[in-house]
Motif scaffolding. Sequence first.
Motif, PDB file in Angstrom:
ATOM      1  N   LYS A  67      -3.999   5.252  -4.317  1.00 41.53           N
ATOM      2  CA  LYS A  67      -3.763   4.863  -2.918  1.00 41.53           C
ATOM      3  C   LYS A  67      -4.749   3.795  -2.476  1.00 41.53           C
ATOM      4  O   LYS A  67      -4.366   2.801  -1.831  1.00 41.53           O
ATOM      5  CB  LYS A  67      -3.874   6.108  -2.030  1.00 41.53           C
ATOM      6  CG  LYS A  67      -3.611   5.854  -0.562  1.00 41.53           C
ATOM      7  CD  LYS A  67      -3.731   7.136   0.247  1.00 41.53           C
ATOM      8  CE  LYS A  67      -3.503   6.868   1.725  1.00 41.53           C
ATOM      9  NZ  LYS A  67      -3.649   8.120   2.525  1.00 41.53           N
ATOM     10  N   ASP A  68      -6.021   3.968  -2.826  1.00 44.01           N
ATOM     11  CA  ASP A  68      -7.035   2.970  -2.448  1.00 44.01           C
ATOM     12  C   ASP A  68      -6.788   1.633  -3.154  1.00 44.01           C
ATOM     13  O   ASP A  68      -6.943   0.562  -2.542  1.00 44.01           O
ATOM     14  CB  ASP A  68      -8.429   3.489  -2.807  1.00 44.01           C
ATOM     15  CG  ASP A  68      -8.819   4.708  -1.980  1.00 44.01           C
ATOM     16  OD1 ASP A  68      -8.189   4.935  -0.935  1.00 44.01           O
ATOM     17  OD2 ASP A  68      -9.746   5.439  -2.401  1.00 44.01           O
ATOM     18  N   LEU A 126      -3.928   0.385  -4.188  1.00 45.65           N
ATOM     19  CA  LEU A 126      -2.766  -0.292  -3.606  1.00 45.65           C
ATOM     20  C   LEU A 126      -3.105  -0.900  -2.249  1.00 45.65           C
ATOM     21  O   LEU A 126      -2.606  -1.985  -1.916  1.00 45.65           O
ATOM     22  CB  LEU A 126      -1.605   0.694  -3.476  1.00 45.65           C
ATOM     23  CG  LEU A 126      -0.926   1.103  -4.794  1.00 45.65           C
ATOM     24  CD1 LEU A 126       0.122   2.175  -4.541  1.00 45.65           C
ATOM     25  CD2 LEU A 126      -0.291  -0.110  -5.466  1.00 45.65           C
ATOM     26  N   GLU A 127      -3.922  -0.226  -1.477  1.00 43.79           N
ATOM     27  CA  GLU A 127      -4.324  -0.794  -0.182  1.00 43.79           C
ATOM     28  C   GLU A 127      -5.119  -2.085  -0.376  1.00 43.79           C
ATOM     29  O   GLU A 127      -4.879  -3.082   0.317  1.00 43.79           O
ATOM     30  CB  GLU A 127      -5.152   0.232   0.592  1.00 43.79           C
ATOM     31  CG  GLU A 127      -4.343   1.393   1.153  1.00 43.79           C
ATOM     32  CD  GLU A 127      -5.200   2.378   1.915  1.00 43.79           C
ATOM     33  OE1 GLU A 127      -6.435   2.169   1.966  1.00 43.79           O
ATOM     34  OE2 GLU A 127      -4.653   3.343   2.462  1.00 43.79           O
ATOM     35  N   GLU A 128      -6.041  -2.070  -1.312  1.00 41.35           N
ATOM     36  CA  GLU A 128      -6.830  -3.283  -1.548  1.00 41.35           C
ATOM     37  C   GLU A 128      -5.998  -4.366  -2.207  1.00 41.35           C
ATOM     38  O   GLU A 128      -6.199  -5.559  -1.943  1.00 41.35           O
ATOM     39  CB  GLU A 128      -8.050  -2.940  -2.411  1.00 41.35           C
ATOM     40  CG  GLU A 128      -9.011  -1.979  -1.733  1.00 41.35           C
ATOM     41  CD  GLU A 128     -10.373  -1.976  -2.392  1.00 41.35           C
ATOM     42  OE1 GLU A 128     -10.784  -3.020  -2.927  1.00 41.35           O
ATOM     43  OE2 GLU A 128     -11.026  -0.919  -2.370  1.00 41.35           O
ATOM     44  N   SER A 183      -2.870  -4.878  -1.606  1.00 37.18           N
ATOM     45  CA  SER A 183      -2.094  -5.462  -0.501  1.00 37.18           C
ATOM     46  C   SER A 183      -2.924  -6.492   0.255  1.00 37.18           C
ATOM     47  O   SER A 183      -2.426  -7.576   0.608  1.00 37.18           O
ATOM     48  CB  SER A 183      -1.632  -4.347   0.440  1.00 37.18           C
ATOM     49  OG  SER A 183      -0.966  -4.882   1.561  1.00 37.18           O
ATOM     50  N   LYS A 216       0.814  -1.210   0.000  1.00 33.15           N
ATOM     51  CA  LYS A 216       0.000   0.000   0.000  1.00 33.15           C
ATOM     52  C   LYS A 216       0.848   1.260   0.000  1.00 33.15           C
ATOM     53  O   LYS A 216       0.339   2.350  -0.296  1.00 33.15           O
ATOM     54  CB  LYS A 216      -0.946   0.000   1.200  1.00 33.15           C
ATOM     55  CG  LYS A 216      -0.242  -0.051   2.544  1.00 33.15           C
ATOM     56  CD  LYS A 216      -1.258  -0.187   3.666  1.00 33.15           C
ATOM     57  CE  LYS A 216      -0.550  -0.304   5.019  1.00 33.15           C
ATOM     58  NZ  LYS A 216      -1.538  -0.497   6.117  1.00 33.15           N
TER      59      LYS A 216
END
Length: 632
Positions: free
Chosen positions: A485-486, A488-490, A492, A282
């Motif tokens: 950003k969102d 990459l977080e998901e 991960s 993320k």
Amino acid sequence: MNNSYAPLGGQMGSMSLDWQTFSADPIDYSSSSGLSNMSLPNQNLADNSPTDTFLDARSLTSSSSDGWVGVNFPAYQPMDAFQDSHAGAIANPEQTFHPRTFSDSSFSDAEQQSQHSWSSFVDVPHAVGSPGSDSFGDIEFYNIRPREQQPRQLNPPTIVSPTPAKPIPGKKAISPRQSPTSSDLSSPPSRRQPRKNTSPKTTKSIVRPPKPVLDTAEKKVGRRKGPLRSDQRKQAAEIRKLGACLRCKFLKKTCDKGEPCQGCLPSHARLWQVPCTRIDIKEIAYFMKDWKADFERHSTLEFSSGNIKGYADAEQTLFITHGYGYDLPVKAREVFVRDDRCFSLDWVEKIRNPEVHEVITMRLTTGGVSSTKLSEYLDQHIEGDFVGFVDKYFEGTPFVTQMIKTVYHFWCRERTPVIRKSLKLLLAYNLTQHVTMLTGVPEEVDFPGKIHDQNSKFRGEVVAPVMINFQVKCAMAEMWRELQKDVLEELSQLYSSVYTRDKLKHWPTIFMVATILLTVWEEMQFDCHYRVPDQAVVDKFCNDMESTPVGVIVNLFLAISQKLPALSEWDTHKHHNLLNSNPAVCDALTEVRENVNRHDAYLRGRCKATFDRDDFDSLSNKFTSKLVIRAN
């Protein structure tokens, strides 16, 4: 039953008897009841139990034809050997006496009754030892199953519980003169009631053998037991500050401070090609820090706030569009500047051999672009003719155009939220680089900014005011950064789920999201080359992107694809069960297989692609080719 055998209760109902009555001479019941000689042994019993010693029976195999059972009684003993008047027992041939078996009910009720009551008997159809019995005399005893009868309560001297004992077949009956000391071998399961142990239980202390002390140099295998040593605590604290690398985090291995750590060395991780990095997925877009090449090209000295003298009071609504059938409403007002050269706007058309176009726009500006309306504007493209946008914007770029359409078709069937965000990210980034125009302007009105160039594909359109164009670009740039950003977080979380419980459940989603993300990064790399004049800054940006972020995304996907066939070898009939036989996944992978096989030679040479200013496709498929080829 013969009437000569009267019930015992009838004979002795009017008597008040105790053991002292029988101490002198035994009573002979043979004349009145037909009993054989039942002499009681002269033995002093410490427990005073009538059933423990005097009614000893032995379970043997019957030798008679009818299988009758005999009860052996020891020889006569004087009655003065017994101190308790309740410790004996009198047996009737027709009614065999039994103390009440211990049950779950309490004996408190029975204790209040007279302890001289001998009225609880069980009827036996043919009494053992009676003259009318076929087995009278020397018979074998195997088992007695008395007819059930409701007995009256009796207070036994000692609470006992039955202990089942296995019968011993093949043994002959023992003589009636046998010593009662052998009763533990001869008692039948239904008669034998061992004494309840009233002594307090003694808890046995379990002595465990001491654990062997392991050598500190010995490598322990398995989960840790007990606290860490002082040196281990210190090492764990240092790793917490540094953070474990991706491999050790996903595989739950012990990490160290090495660069790379011991677990990521080739000797230990031959199939693990992911760079040893302690950066989470993320946060993998760290190369984006302070990067503004996507929108700051038009921010010049003339465009600065120092060039603005003031604004008009009147406002009007303008509808901004990028030329794909949707519009974004903004409030605009006239602006007064010192140098009007800032209202010139230029853009480039065509993928190869691009042509530069320039116009003078209106002197208008806006107080800001609503992020909510901007998000709705992007959603209109996603829900509408997104395929038309791809065809017009990418103009047939090999492989990536088909891949984007495949991802979009997959999303239309599955409606996965993270894939939608990925498509919205791709759209927002490309519209950030796109020129903005006005819609709803009458054709007969010659507005400033109208395109008259015959070679422009936007001929007849009106370019939006340069200040509004810049503000839309800034809002769009902020939008796609939040979307990245969102995503990459998901992503991960999706990668982590592969190494925990879900295995290949989210593999198609990871593949689709990674494809879109790498496509955006390819465009970012080209725009950095195209817009940033400082070559050192460009090289650093590209190296930071390719060293770790691209390697993590590509090689993690390679690591989770080991149990799947190559994308170029996918066959729905053979491999559909590997991905839960999902029709949408199978159709998408069939399209990917055809696309990969069609551009196989082209894709294998894209890893060495270099920047060409006159070819906007010079860096296309540089990263996505690694994803599909190395996953084979």
